[in-house]
Write an enzyme that holds these catalytic residues in place. Sequence first.
Site, PDB file in Angstrom:
ATOM      1  N   ASP A   1       0.821  -1.222   0.000  1.00 28.24           N
ATOM      2  CA  ASP A   1       0.000   0.000   0.000  1.00 28.24           C
ATOM      3  C   ASP A   1       0.849   1.262   0.000  1.00 28.24           C
ATOM      4  O   ASP A   1       2.069   1.216   0.205  1.00 28.24           O
ATOM      5  CB  ASP A   1      -0.958  -0.011   1.207  1.00 28.24           C
ATOM      6  CG  ASP A   1      -0.298  -0.489   2.496  1.00 28.24           C
ATOM      7  OD1 ASP A   1       0.943  -0.524   2.548  1.00 28.24           O
ATOM      8  OD2 ASP A   1      -1.025  -0.821   3.440  1.00 28.24           O
TER       9      ASP A   1
ATOM     10  N   ASN B   1      -7.387  -2.488  14.674  1.00 25.53           N
ATOM     11  CA  ASN B   1      -8.804  -2.702  14.311  1.00 25.53           C
ATOM     12  C   ASN B   1      -9.006  -3.894  13.360  1.00 25.53           C
ATOM     13  O   ASN B   1     -10.092  -4.079  12.827  1.00 25.53           O
ATOM     14  CB  ASN B   1      -9.387  -1.431  13.671  1.00 25.53           C
ATOM     15  CG  ASN B   1      -8.743  -1.086  12.333  1.00 25.53           C
ATOM     16  OD1 ASN B   1      -7.827  -1.780  11.879  1.00 25.53           O
ATOM     17  ND2 ASN B   1      -9.209  -0.032  11.690  1.00 25.53           N
TER      18      ASN B   1
ATOM     19  N   HIS C   1      -7.398  -4.394  10.451  1.00 24.07           N
ATOM     20  CA  HIS C   1      -7.161  -4.147   9.015  1.00 24.07           C
ATOM     21  C   HIS C   1      -5.898  -4.865   8.528  1.00 24.07           C
ATOM     22  O   HIS C   1      -4.988  -5.154   9.311  1.00 24.07           O
ATOM     23  CB  HIS C   1      -7.132  -2.641   8.681  1.00 24.07           C
ATOM     24  CG  HIS C   1      -5.907  -1.889   9.093  1.00 24.07           C
ATOM     25  ND1 HIS C   1      -5.907  -0.544   9.381  1.00 24.07           N
ATOM     26  CD2 HIS C   1      -4.614  -2.267   9.253  1.00 24.07           C
ATOM     27  CE1 HIS C   1      -4.700  -0.141   9.689  1.00 24.07           C
ATOM     28  NE2 HIS C   1      -3.892  -1.174   9.621  1.00 24.07           N
TER      29      HIS C   1
ATOM     30  N   GLU D   1      -9.759  -1.687   5.549  1.00 27.04           N
ATOM     31  CA  GLU D   1     -10.314  -1.368   6.859  1.00 27.04           C
ATOM     32  C   GLU D   1     -11.554  -2.244   7.135  1.00 27.04           C
ATOM     33  O   GLU D   1     -12.086  -2.868   6.200  1.00 27.04           O
ATOM     34  CB  GLU D   1     -10.706   0.111   6.887  1.00 27.04           C
ATOM     35  CG  GLU D   1      -9.534   1.078   6.678  1.00 27.04           C
ATOM     36  CD  GLU D   1      -8.683   1.303   7.929  1.00 27.04           C
ATOM     37  OE1 GLU D   1      -8.651   0.431   8.816  1.00 27.04           O
ATOM     38  OE2 GLU D   1      -8.038   2.355   8.007  1.00 27.04           O
TER      39      GLU D   1
HETATM   40  C1  F6R Z   1       1.490  -1.376   6.182  1.00 28.35           C
HETATM   41  C2  F6R Z   1       0.183  -1.978   6.331  1.00 28.35           C
HETATM   42  C3  F6R Z   1      -0.603  -1.907   7.607  1.00 28.35           C
HETATM   43  C4  F6R Z   1       0.206  -2.341   8.828  1.00 28.35           C
HETATM   44  C5  F6R Z   1      -0.643  -2.280  10.080  1.00 28.35           C
HETATM   45  C6  F6R Z   1       0.162  -2.545  11.333  1.00 28.35           C
HETATM   46  O1  F6R Z   1       1.997  -1.589   4.880  1.00 28.35           O
HETATM   47  O2  F6R Z   1      -0.281  -2.498   5.383  1.00 28.35           O
HETATM   48  O3  F6R Z   1      -1.724  -2.731   7.493  1.00 28.35           O
HETATM   49  O4  F6R Z   1       0.697  -3.636   8.649  1.00 28.35           O
HETATM   50  O5  F6R Z   1      -1.252  -1.019  10.202  1.00 28.35           O
HETATM   51  O6  F6R Z   1       1.088  -1.518  11.511  1.00 28.35           O
HETATM   52  P1  F6R Z   1       2.219  -1.585  12.619  1.00 28.35           P
HETATM   53  O7  F6R Z   1       3.171  -2.638  12.200  1.00 28.35           O
HETATM   54  O8  F6R Z   1       2.865  -0.211  12.601  1.00 28.35           O
HETATM   55  O9  F6R Z   1       1.557  -1.896  13.904  1.00 28.35           O
END
Ligand code: F6R
Length: 242
Positions: free
Chosen positions: A67, A135, A137, A142
């Site tokens: 992403d 959450n 995702h 989301e």
């Molecule tokens: C990042 C991504 C997000 C993260 C998620 C967890 O490329 O796709 O889904 O994997 O938000 O983020 P962290 O590792 O910072 O807790």
Amino acid sequence: MLIIETENYKELSKRAAEILIYEINKKPSSVIGFATGGTPLGLYKNLVRSYKNKSVDFSKIISFNLDEYYPIKKESRDSYFYYMYKNLFDLININKKNINFLNGETKEYKKECKSFEKKINKNPIDIQIIGVGVNGHVAFNEPGTSINSKTRLINLTPETIEINSRFFKKRKENVPKKALTMGIRTIMKSKKIILLASGKNKAKAIKRLIDGPIGKDYPISYFKKHKNLIVIIDKEAGRLLK
Ligand code: F6R
């Protein structure tokens, strides 16, 4: 689903790196899907160390990233593009021509998402690294996302904007409200998926994936259906498991 419960974040990062390096050594032209965020940073440190020790060669791999914020300039210190070069791509011998990234600068985002999806179909992902949001995702899919979703433009939830603002230089007001992301279906097509989760704030999402029902309120739960999922967690992320 294979669950590897590690003692702590350091061990989690080491285990993830070992698996990835094993796969790349087996197939040097592996197509790897990378994730950003705080969780994979330890994995990337281990990969760089192994590259310096000459125990792995990245010259033939092809990469995709899950992403990117939208809109955002590539050279912005807050972009995922910048993050990947700083924490991994500039520190290993990946061929820059083999790096595939969603372009957060494009005005033609629909075209961009379509061509990204097409590129993945042409170069199916062998191993995709994913993290999970508090959450539930995955990438920027989301809660409420369909299992059939493809690469597209999405609106970030206020919760994700708040959580991700910790990485932004000028804090919350600078976090884009939208992002380009691979869809659930796009990610699910990967031959192998490695999910990394560390810390107590991920425990609920991990519990839902492992012990709970599949549902769109926790997109991570869709991955229960994947045939080759490796879940690497630390003690804190696994604290609600039976
Ligand atoms: C990042 C991504 C997000 C993260 C998620 C967890 O490329 O796709 O889904 O994997 O938000 O983020 P962290 O590792 O910072 O807790």
